[in-house]
Design a protein around this motif. Structure first.
Motif, PDB file in Angstrom:
ATOM      1  N   THR A 101       1.003  -1.172  -0.065  1.00 33.97           N
ATOM      2  CA  THR A 101       0.173  -0.075  -0.155  1.00 33.97           C
ATOM      3  C   THR A 101       0.670   1.325   0.237  1.00 33.97           C
ATOM      4  O   THR A 101       2.117   1.218  -0.011  1.00 33.97           O
ATOM      5  CB  THR A 101      -0.790   0.232   1.359  1.00 33.97           C
ATOM      6  OG1 THR A 101      -0.116   0.274   2.367  1.00 33.97           O
ATOM      7  CG2 THR A 101      -1.730  -1.154   1.458  1.00 33.97           C
ATOM      8  N   GLN A 104       2.658   1.350   3.332  1.00 35.06           N
ATOM      9  CA  GLN A 104       3.748   0.182   3.389  1.00 35.06           C
ATOM     10  C   GLN A 104       5.056   0.998   2.619  1.00 35.06           C
ATOM     11  O   GLN A 104       6.147   0.749   2.879  1.00 35.06           O
ATOM     12  CB  GLN A 104       3.278  -0.954   3.124  1.00 35.06           C
ATOM     13  CG  GLN A 104       2.159  -1.450   3.900  1.00 35.06           C
ATOM     14  CD  GLN A 104       1.359  -2.710   3.287  1.00 35.06           C
ATOM     15  OE1 GLN A 104       1.246  -3.057   2.298  1.00 35.06           O
ATOM     16  NE2 GLN A 104       0.901  -3.515   4.491  1.00 35.06           N
ATOM     17  N   ASP A 138      -4.142   3.569   2.412  1.00 38.51           N
ATOM     18  CA  ASP A 138      -4.437   2.115   2.169  1.00 38.51           C
ATOM     19  C   ASP A 138      -4.532   1.867   0.560  1.00 38.51           C
ATOM     20  O   ASP A 138      -4.913   0.481   0.327  1.00 38.51           O
ATOM     21  CB  ASP A 138      -5.560   1.577   2.956  1.00 38.51           C
ATOM     22  CG  ASP A 138      -5.407   1.709   4.221  1.00 38.51           C
ATOM     23  OD1 ASP A 138      -4.373   1.517   4.805  1.00 38.51           O
ATOM     24  OD2 ASP A 138      -6.552   2.174   5.003  1.00 38.51           O
ATOM     25  N   SER A 139      -4.354   2.738  -0.146  1.00 36.70           N
ATOM     26  CA  SER A 139      -4.214   2.543  -1.822  1.00 36.70           C
ATOM     27  C   SER A 139      -3.117   1.724  -2.078  1.00 36.70           C
ATOM     28  O   SER A 139      -1.961   2.088  -1.476  1.00 36.70           O
ATOM     29  CB  SER A 139      -4.612   3.780  -2.420  1.00 36.70           C
ATOM     30  OG  SER A 139      -5.776   4.428  -2.060  1.00 36.70           O
ATOM     31  N   TYR A 140      -3.178   1.374  -3.495  1.00 33.28           N
ATOM     32  CA  TYR A 140      -2.048   0.557  -3.875  1.00 33.28           C
ATOM     33  C   TYR A 140      -1.756   1.490  -5.275  1.00 33.28           C
ATOM     34  O   TYR A 140      -2.524   2.155  -5.683  1.00 33.28           O
ATOM     35  CB  TYR A 140      -2.367  -0.748  -4.461  1.00 33.28           C
ATOM     36  CG  TYR A 140      -2.674  -1.763  -3.425  1.00 33.28           C
ATOM     37  CD1 TYR A 140      -1.536  -2.514  -2.978  1.00 33.28           C
ATOM     38  CD2 TYR A 140      -3.995  -2.135  -2.842  1.00 33.28           C
ATOM     39  CE1 TYR A 140      -1.749  -3.425  -1.878  1.00 33.28           C
ATOM     40  CE2 TYR A 140      -3.987  -2.796  -1.446  1.00 33.28           C
ATOM     41  CZ  TYR A 140      -2.857  -3.585  -1.306  1.00 33.28           C
ATOM     42  OH  TYR A 140      -2.927  -4.455  -0.198  1.00 33.28           O
TER      43      TYR A 140
END
Length: 230
Positions: A101, A104, A138-140
Motif C-alpha cells: 500500500t 507500506q 491504504d491505496s495501492y
C-alpha cells in the motif's frame, strides 16, 4: 553553514580508467540545506554522478565526503548502511512496490532502519499528510495517478529524515501541471526538513525550482545560475 557534501576531482570512465571518459575532474561543495539542480545533455554523466554520490558505483579517481565521511574509502557494506540511513532517492519511474500500500511503501526506509512500528506509523501519517495523500494511505500504486505516485515517492524519500536527497529526473514521466506540483512539493519539503538536495534534470523549468543550477559537460561541472532569492 555546515559543509555536508564535498566532491573533489572526481573522474569516471566507462570500461575502467583507460576507457571512455564520462566524468572528468568534477568538483562540488554543498552546505546543509542547499538545493541545487544539475543539467546536461544525455551521456554527459548526470546519472553516473548521482550513482557515485550514492555509493552505488566507485570513481576511478577523486574523493566524495558526506558529513566528513569519505565514501570512496568505504567498503560496500558500509556504503549500504550510510545510504540507508543518510540518503533519500526520488526516481523518474517512481519505483513503488506494487504489492504494498501507499503507507507500506512510505514506511520502507523506516523498516530497513529498524524503527519501532509505533514510530513508523506516526512518521508515515505525518509525511502522507504533508504531501496531501493521507486519505490514500491504504491505496495501492495502481490506483494512483502519476503525480500521486511521485508524491508518494517524495514522502518515502524523506520519511527517515535523510541528510541528502538525490532526485533523478523526478518529473520526466509527468504532465506539466503534475510536474509543477511535485517540484513545489519537493522544494517545500526539502526546506522544512533541512536536508541537502541534488536534482538532476533535462528540464529548464524543473531546474528553475532549485537555488543554484550547474551544467555538466565534458570539461566538468560549472555553475550556470547563482543562488535564487528564497
Amino acid at each position: 553553514m555546515l559543509r555536508l557534501l564535498s566532491i573533489h576531482q572526481l573522474c569516471k570512465a566507462y570500461g575502467g580508467p583507460q576507457g571512455r571518459p564520462v566524468l572528468r575532474d568534477v568538483d562540488l561543495t554543498l552546505a546543509a540545506g542547499d538545493y541545487v539542480a544539475i543539467m546536461g545533455e544525455s551521456g554527459t554523466g548526470k546519472s553516473t554522478l548521482l550513482n557515485l554520490i550514492a555509493g552505488l558505483d566507485t570513481p576511478d579517481a577523486g574523493r566524495i565526503l558526506l558529513a566528513g565521511r569519505e565514501l570512496t574509502g568505504m567498503g560496500e557494506a558500509e556504503r549500504t548502511r550510510l545510504r540507508r540511513r543518510s540518503m533519500g532517492f526520488v526516481f523518474q519511474a517512481f519505483h513503488l512496490l506494487p504489492h504494498l500500500t501507499v503507507a507500506q511503501n512510505v514506511a520502507l526506509p523506516l523498516a530497513l532502519n529498524q524503527v519501532p512500528a509505533s514510530r513508523r506509523r506516526a512518521r508515515v501519517q505525518a509525511l502522507l499528510a504533508a504531501v496531501g495523500l493521507a486519505a490514500r494511505a491504504d491505496s495501492y500504486p495502481r490506483e494512483l495517478s502519476g503525480g500521486q505516485m511521485q508524491r508518494v515517492a517524495v514522502a518515502r524519500a524523506l520519511v527517515h529524515e535523510p541528510q541528502l536527497l538525490l532526485a533523478d529526473e523526478p518529473t520526466g514521466n509527468l504532465d506539466q501541471d503534475s510536474a509543477a506540483q511535485v517540484l513545489e512539493l519537493l522544494r517545500r519539503q526539502v526546506r522544512e526538513h533541512g536536508c541537502t538536495a541534488i536534482l538532476v534534470t533535462h528540464s529548464r523549468s524543473a531546474a528553475a525550482s532549485a537555488d543554484r543550477v550547474y551544467r555538466l559537460d565534458a570539461e566538468g561541472l560549472h555553475l550556470q545560475a547563482p543562488a535564487r532569492t528564497p
